[in-house]
Design an enzyme around this catalytic site. Structure first.
Site, short mmCIF file in Angstrom:
data_model
loop_
_atom_site.label_atom_id
_atom_site.label_comp_id
_atom_site.label_asym_id
_atom_site.label_seq_id
_atom_site.Cartn_x
_atom_site.Cartn_y
_atom_site.Cartn_z
N ARG A 60 0.83 -1.19 0.00
CA ARG A 60 0.00 0.00 0.00
C ARG A 60 0.88 1.25 0.00
O ARG A 60 2.04 1.21 0.36
CB ARG A 60 -0.91 0.02 1.23
CG ARG A 60 -2.07 -0.97 1.16
CD ARG A 60 -2.92 -0.89 2.40
NE ARG A 60 -2.08 -0.97 3.59
CZ ARG A 60 -1.69 0.06 4.31
NH1 ARG A 60 -2.09 1.29 4.00
NH2 ARG A 60 -0.90 -0.11 5.35
N LYS A 201 -8.44 -2.63 1.61
CA LYS A 201 -8.26 -1.68 2.69
C LYS A 201 -9.07 -0.40 2.47
O LYS A 201 -9.35 0.32 3.42
CB LYS A 201 -6.77 -1.37 2.91
CG LYS A 201 -6.00 -2.52 3.61
CD LYS A 201 -6.54 -2.81 4.98
CE LYS A 201 -5.68 -3.54 5.99
NZ LYS A 201 -5.12 -4.82 5.72
N HIS A 221 -8.71 -3.96 13.43
CA HIS A 221 -7.70 -4.58 12.56
C HIS A 221 -7.17 -5.80 13.30
O HIS A 221 -6.17 -5.72 14.02
CB HIS A 221 -6.59 -3.56 12.28
CG HIS A 221 -5.58 -4.06 11.29
ND1 HIS A 221 -4.23 -3.81 11.40
CD2 HIS A 221 -5.72 -4.80 10.15
CE1 HIS A 221 -3.60 -4.36 10.38
NE2 HIS A 221 -4.47 -4.96 9.62
N SER A 239 1.11 -5.10 10.53
CA SER A 239 1.50 -5.99 9.45
C SER A 239 2.72 -6.84 9.84
O SER A 239 3.69 -6.32 10.39
CB SER A 239 1.82 -5.16 8.21
OG SER A 239 2.05 -6.02 7.13
N LYS A 243 -1.10 -11.99 12.65
CA LYS A 243 -2.55 -12.15 12.70
C LYS A 243 -3.02 -13.35 11.86
O LYS A 243 -3.77 -14.19 12.32
CB LYS A 243 -3.25 -10.88 12.17
CG LYS A 243 -3.13 -9.68 13.07
CD LYS A 243 -3.92 -8.49 12.53
CE LYS A 243 -3.49 -8.02 11.16
NZ LYS A 243 -2.07 -7.60 11.08
N THR A 244 -2.57 -13.38 10.61
CA THR A 244 -3.02 -14.45 9.71
C THR A 244 -2.44 -15.79 10.15
O THR A 244 -3.14 -16.79 10.27
CB THR A 244 -2.61 -14.13 8.26
OG1 THR A 244 -3.22 -12.89 7.89
CG2 THR A 244 -3.05 -15.21 7.29
N ASP A 258 -8.16 -10.67 9.29
CA ASP A 258 -7.67 -9.28 9.23
C ASP A 258 -8.62 -8.17 9.66
O ASP A 258 -8.17 -7.16 10.18
CB ASP A 258 -7.20 -8.98 7.80
CG ASP A 258 -6.27 -7.78 7.72
OD1 ASP A 258 -5.26 -7.76 8.45
OD2 ASP A 258 -6.56 -6.84 6.95
N ARG A 323 2.61 -12.23 -1.32
CA ARG A 323 1.30 -12.51 -0.71
C ARG A 323 0.55 -13.58 -1.47
O ARG A 323 0.81 -13.83 -2.65
CB ARG A 323 0.42 -11.25 -0.78
CG ARG A 323 0.88 -10.09 0.06
CD ARG A 323 0.22 -10.13 1.41
NE ARG A 323 0.72 -9.09 2.29
CZ ARG A 323 0.21 -8.85 3.50
NH1 ARG A 323 -0.80 -9.55 3.96
NH2 ARG A 323 0.72 -7.91 4.25
#
Ligand code: ATP
Ligand code: MN
Length: 538
Positions: A60, A201, A221, A239, A243-244, A258, A323
């Protein structure tokens, strides 16, 4: 290209000012995969996944993310260098230019929605210049049934034109790429960048405004999963903090990786219909579920493959931010619909590259509020040769770039919910141990998993002197023992072979915490301010 099959639905975009009919509406994932390859915009990996390059942008671009300053947003948005204002008239002109550009292009359009809880459903139309971006929308947003599709009324529209380059001087952007949210017109306008994360996002940022303002719901988030006993756990983190990785747990049903909302009646729902995992150094042994999700239907971004389509996940020559996106049903153990009740545990994930925070510690409500507002993680300078000094990075609510309101608005809601639901809050350092980045090493994933399991099962015991001791610098409660984890790993100081270096480094970090917190002090009670580190270097 081949003609769409007979089941293909059609749509007119006249109302958007797009008059041609080269519009592919609601194509299947298989069709989009095939078309991408036919157009030479992607390749098939040996796993069956589609592999694409997103172009100039592989992440991003926060400095090019704007919000139109209008009657809805003017007095509510926390304006600054995160939420950068954009004039409505400029938006209208730029939007018209993008539409004129898309009027010359073959287009891929998808109707989908966000928010798994029907009470919050947000219908979205995504208009893409590229087929693989539209496949990303298929993977990441929720997929309506045929019944829902009949009479579908889009509320928000994502207009995505990676090939359109803005002229900064005329268009009012910073440079050629932009991601602009317009709440009056309900449009997310993304141009000049092919990075797919901007699409998801954009809608996330819109929901982060809409839900607290209109629906008394806290947007977060975070990832979330649910245990056999029906307890929900949520994992906040910036990031790369896990989390994932950590929500994808074979023993717990995945709710989402997410973006979630926590409602007034205490349920947690996923905004999305898919996952977007980092694949740097991905291994089948350590992360079998994510590895297994990379098959036909998934999209790999910016990875390097050999002639047979075998991906080298260690190759970061395009970017460190490689990704994969996949629909959530590529994971076996999922909660459907993606809603959890009964939140019992909250994890704050941080990748502390200083290697000084304990790998797991328990937070008081005041400490939880302090750490949520701070949103600490660290950046490693690893990509530049010879640079080994980590940089602290603070992002309020563990997601400031996506939060249009002042962080205090989210923090207040979270504090209230934490107290009401009586959750346990844990700070997990998924970062370094045995020294800072360059000297120590990343915490082993199997240990982090074991610590989380022990927290979830209650094996870390009650908050008592027998079970915990208070860290002398950070003030957090460290468990003395944890099943499946060598005791020596639990105390960061003990993993360093130099006490003085440990404390010097810890104070460097606490000073950074204090410096960062200054701007939030006026919003925080005395109690929350005391939830910060206990000792600083002077
Ligand atoms: P984003 O918000 O960008 O999606 P994320 O919080 O979901 O980020 P992950 O995709 O889970 O982050 O990335 C964590 C990365 O760190 C993965 O590549 C994972 O393999 C790696 N990792 C290494 N050690 C650990 C650990 N102890 N705990 C969690 N992740 C670890
Ligand atoms: Mn993630």
């Amino acid at each position: 290209m081949s003609t769409p099959n007979s089941t293909t639905k059609s749509i007119s975009l006249d109302s958007y000012g797009i008059s041609h009919n080269r519009i592919h509406y609601q194509l299947s994932s298989d069709d989009l995969h095939r078309i991408t390859i036919e157009k030479d915009m992607g390749k098939e990996a040996s796993s069956g996944a589609l592999a694409v390059n997103t172009g100039e942008f592989t992440g991003r671009s926060p400095m090019d993310r704007f919000i139109v300053e209008d009657d809805i947003t003017k007095d509510k948005v926390w304006w600054g260098n995160i939420n950068i204002p954009f004039e409505p008239q400029k938006f209208d002109k730029l939007y018209d230019k993008v539409i004129a550009y898309l009027n010359e292009k073959e287009l891929f359009v998808r109707d989908c929605y966000a928010c798994a809880d029907p009470a919050y459903k947000l219908n979205i139309r995504v208009i893409n210049e590229y087929p693989w971006s539209n496949m990303f929308a298929h993977n990441m947003f929720l997929r309506p049934t045929d019944q829902e599709l009949a009479g579908f009324d889009p509320e928000w529209t994502v207009v995505n034109a990676p090939g359109f380059m803005a002229d900064a001087k005329i268009d009012g952007t910073r440079q050629h790429n932009f991601a602009i949210l317009n709440f009056s017109r309900k449009i997310a306008l993304v141009g000049g960048t092919g990075y797919t994360g901007e699409i998801k996002k954009g809608i996330f940022s819109a929901l982060n405004f809409i839900l607290p303002v209109d629906k008394n719901t806290l947007p977060m988030h975070c990832s979330a999963n649910i245990g056999e006993g029906g307890d929900t756990a949520i994992f906040f983190g910036l990031s790369g903090t896990g989390k994932t990785t950590l929500s994808t747990d074979p023993n717990r049903k995945l709710i989402g990786d997410d973006e979630h909302g926590w409602t007034a009646d205490n349920s947690v729902f996923n905004f999305e219909g898919g996952c977007y995992a980092k694949v740097i150094d991905l291994s089948k042994e350590k992360e079998p579920e994510i590895y297994g999700a990379i098959k036909k239907g998934a999209i790999l971004e910016n990875v390097i493959m050999d002639g047979r389509g075998v991906v080298d996940f260690a190759d970061t020559s395009i970017t460190q931010n490689t990704r994969v996106s996949y629909p959530i049903y590529h994971i076996d153990n999922i909660q459907q619909p993606s809603i959890g009740k009964n939140v019992k545990n909250i994890f704050f994930l941080t990748a502390d590259a200083f290697g000084v925070l304990p790998p797991i510690s328990k937070l008081t409500p005041a400490q939880a509020a302090y750490h949520f507002i701070s949103g600490y993680t660290a950046k490693v300078a690893g990509t530049e040769a010879g640079v080994v000094e980590p940089q602290p990075s603070f992002s309020a609510c563990f997601g400031a770039p996506f939060m249009p309101l002042h962080p205090a608005a989210y923090a207040e809601m979270l504090s209230k919910k934490m107290l009401e639901s009586g959750v346990d809050v844990w700070l997990i350092n998924t970062g370094w141990t045995g020294g800072s980045y360059g000297v120590g090493k990343r915490m082993e994933l199997k240990y982090t998993r074991a610590m989380i399991s022990a927290a979830l099962s209650g094996e870390l015991g009650l908050y008592s002197y027998d079970n915990y001791h208070i860290h002398s610098v950070f003030g957090v409660a460290q468990p003395r023992e944890c099943p499946g984890v060598p005791t020596s790993v639990l105390s960061p100081r003990a993993t360093w072979n130099d006490d003085e270096a440990y404390y010097t480094t810890a104070f460097k970090l606490t000073n950074a915490f204090r410096e960062n917190f200054k701007k939030f002090e006026v919003y925080a009670s005395e109690e929350i301010r005391r939830g910060g580190p206990q000792r600083y270097a002077f």
